[in-house]
Motif scaffolding. Structure first.
Motif, PDB file in Angstrom:
ATOM      1  N   VAL A  72       6.100   9.793   0.333  1.00  6.13           N
ATOM      2  CA  VAL A  72       5.570   8.482  -0.067  1.00  6.13           C
ATOM      3  C   VAL A  72       5.755   7.557   1.135  1.00  6.13           C
ATOM      4  O   VAL A  72       6.865   7.349   1.616  1.00  6.13           O
ATOM      5  CB  VAL A  72       6.320   7.916  -1.295  1.00  6.13           C
ATOM      6  N   SER A  73       4.625   7.027   1.701  1.00  6.45           N
ATOM      7  CA  SER A  73       4.731   6.057   2.792  1.00  6.45           C
ATOM      8  C   SER A  73       4.342   4.679   2.237  1.00  6.45           C
ATOM      9  O   SER A  73       3.319   4.533   1.609  1.00  6.45           O
ATOM     10  CB  SER A  73       3.854   6.369   3.981  1.00  6.45           C
ATOM     11  N   VAL A  74       5.208   3.748   2.519  1.00  4.37           N
ATOM     12  CA  VAL A  74       5.015   2.377   2.029  1.00  4.37           C
ATOM     13  C   VAL A  74       4.598   1.506   3.212  1.00  4.37           C
ATOM     14  O   VAL A  74       5.221   1.535   4.265  1.00  4.37           O
ATOM     15  CB  VAL A  74       6.322   1.827   1.410  1.00  4.37           C
ATOM     16  N   GLU A  75       3.581   0.682   2.991  1.00  5.07           N
ATOM     17  CA  GLU A  75       3.060  -0.191   4.058  1.00  5.07           C
ATOM     18  C   GLU A  75       2.724  -1.535   3.410  1.00  5.07           C
ATOM     19  O   GLU A  75       2.139  -1.588   2.332  1.00  5.07           O
ATOM     20  CB  GLU A  75       1.802   0.487   4.610  1.00  5.07           C
ATOM     21  N   MET A  76       3.092  -2.590   4.059  1.00  4.95           N
ATOM     22  CA  MET A  76       2.754  -3.916   3.523  1.00  4.95           C
ATOM     23  C   MET A  76       1.316  -4.214   3.869  1.00  4.95           C
ATOM     24  O   MET A  76       0.936  -4.230   5.025  1.00  4.95           O
ATOM     25  CB  MET A  76       3.636  -4.996   4.147  1.00  4.95           C
ATOM     26  N   GLN A  77       0.550  -4.419   2.864  1.00  5.09           N
ATOM     27  CA  GLN A  77      -0.850  -4.735   3.099  1.00  5.09           C
ATOM     28  C   GLN A  77      -1.038  -6.265   3.216  1.00  5.09           C
ATOM     29  O   GLN A  77      -1.855  -6.732   4.000  1.00  5.09           O
ATOM     30  CB  GLN A  77      -1.685  -4.190   1.924  1.00  5.09           C
ATOM     31  N   GLN A  78      -0.254  -6.950   2.457  1.00  2.00           N
ATOM     32  CA  GLN A  78      -0.351  -8.424   2.510  1.00  2.00           C
ATOM     33  C   GLN A  78       1.023  -8.985   2.167  1.00  2.00           C
ATOM     34  O   GLN A  78       1.652  -8.566   1.229  1.00  2.00           O
ATOM     35  CB  GLN A  78      -1.398  -8.896   1.473  1.00  2.00           C
ATOM     36  N   TYR A  79       1.440  -9.960   2.984  1.00  2.00           N
ATOM     37  CA  TYR A  79       2.727 -10.595   2.731  1.00  2.00           C
ATOM     38  C   TYR A  79       2.521 -11.742   1.741  1.00  2.00           C
ATOM     39  O   TYR A  79       1.488 -12.410   1.730  1.00  2.00           O
ATOM     40  CB  TYR A  79       3.333 -11.141   4.023  1.00  2.00           C
ATOM     41  N   GLY A  80       3.507 -11.968   0.923  1.00  2.00           N
ATOM     42  CA  GLY A  80       3.424 -13.076  -0.034  1.00  2.00           C
ATOM     43  C   GLY A  80       3.790 -14.420   0.634  1.00  2.00           C
ATOM     44  O   GLY A  80       4.518 -14.454   1.612  1.00  2.00           O
ATOM     45  N   SER A  81       3.204 -15.468   0.115  1.00  2.22           N
ATOM     46  CA  SER A  81       3.526 -16.788   0.698  1.00  2.22           C
ATOM     47  C   SER A  81       3.493 -17.848  -0.408  1.00  2.22           C
ATOM     48  O   SER A  81       2.811 -17.679  -1.420  1.00  2.22           O
ATOM     49  CB  SER A  81       2.523 -17.153   1.794  1.00  2.22           C
ATOM     50  N   ILE A  82       4.225 -18.969  -0.166  1.00 10.01           N
ATOM     51  CA  ILE A  82       4.232 -20.098  -1.083  1.00 10.01           C
ATOM     52  C   ILE A  82       3.968 -21.370  -0.240  1.00 10.01           C
ATOM     53  O   ILE A  82       4.618 -21.621   0.760  1.00 10.01           O
ATOM     54  CB  ILE A  82       5.583 -20.243  -1.780  1.00 10.01           C
ATOM     55  N   ASN A 109       0.864  -1.167   0.000  1.00  9.29           N
ATOM     56  CA  ASN A 109       0.000   0.000   0.000  1.00  9.29           C
ATOM     57  C   ASN A 109       0.913   1.234   0.000  1.00  9.29           C
ATOM     58  O   ASN A 109       1.731   1.402   0.891  1.00  9.29           O
ATOM     59  CB  ASN A 109      -0.904  -0.016   1.242  1.00  9.29           C
ATOM     60  N   LEU A 110       0.773   2.060  -1.024  1.00  8.45           N
ATOM     61  CA  LEU A 110       1.572   3.291  -1.105  1.00  8.45           C
ATOM     62  C   LEU A 110       0.657   4.492  -0.833  1.00  8.45           C
ATOM     63  O   LEU A 110      -0.381   4.658  -1.480  1.00  8.45           O
ATOM     64  CB  LEU A 110       2.189   3.477  -2.500  1.00  8.45           C
ATOM     65  N   GLN A 111       1.028   5.337   0.097  1.00  9.38           N
ATOM     66  CA  GLN A 111       0.299   6.593   0.337  1.00  9.38           C
ATOM     67  C   GLN A 111       1.226   7.727  -0.116  1.00  9.38           C
ATOM     68  O   GLN A 111       2.318   7.887   0.426  1.00  9.38           O
ATOM     69  CB  GLN A 111      -0.055   6.746   1.805  1.00  9.38           C
TER      70      GLN A 111
END
Length: 183
Positions: A167-177, A16-18
């Motif tokens: 620009v604030s960067v926030e992880m909205q969802q982490y990737g997984s395998i 998520n970029l604000q």
């Protein structure tokens, strides 16, 4: 026959970029201007004209003479009449001396008693050609000295306000395998 299967399941990562936009304001104030126009220096000098009018002869024509002129004319007239009288008396004496030579006494008496007739004539007085005029012209000198304008201009610097963006960067969802084996 069943074959073992490999199952891979992935979950994508989401960021998520604000973004806060940058703000930039620029203002240019007008220059400060001062203009002054001093008045021109005006110098004027004049010389007055001179008019001299001499009407002595015109005034004499209408018998308005100065006392000095009248006295001089009367003295001249008296001198002339005295000379004429002396001459007339001398002539009469000469004629009286000739009486014994046959001169007529009546003619001598008649000459001294008869007065000539006065002349009647029209005379115009105030002849303009006898007026003496003298004119000295005047003059006018004008000197103008212009003055330069006084201009004072001050340039004003621009007003610049800048607020940088973020620009604030926030992880909205982490990737997984996920890997699974199915048999």
């Amino acid at each position: 026959m069943n074959m073992p299967q490999l199952q891979i399941q992935t979950t994508p990562a989401k960021i998520n970029l604000q973004v806060t936009k940058p703000i930039q304001e620029i203002q240019q104030p007008k220059a400060t201007l001062s203009i002054e126009q001093p008045a021109a220096i005006l110098e004027m000098s004049t010389t007055r004209p001179q008019l001299s009018i001499d009407t002595t002869e015109n005034r004499a024509d209408i018998d308005l003479k100065s006392i000095f002129r009248r006295t001089a004319e009367n003295a001249q007239y008296g001198k002339q009449k005295a000379l004429e009288g002396s001459g007339r008396r001398a002539e009469e004496g000469q004629q009286l001396m000739k009486i014994e030579n046959g001169a007529n006494l009546a003619d001598i008496i008649q000459q001294s008693s008869e007065k000539p007739m006065a002349k009647i004539e029209v005379r115009f007085v105030g002849d303009r050609s006898k007026i003496q005029m003298e004119i000295t012209p005047g003059s006018l000198d004008i000197n103008v000295t212009p003055q330069k304008p006084k201009i004072d201009a001050q340039i004003n610097k621009p007003i610049h306000d800048y607020t940088p963006g973020k620009v604030s960067v926030e992880m909205q969802q982490y990737g997984s395998i996920q890997i699974d084996w199915k048999v």
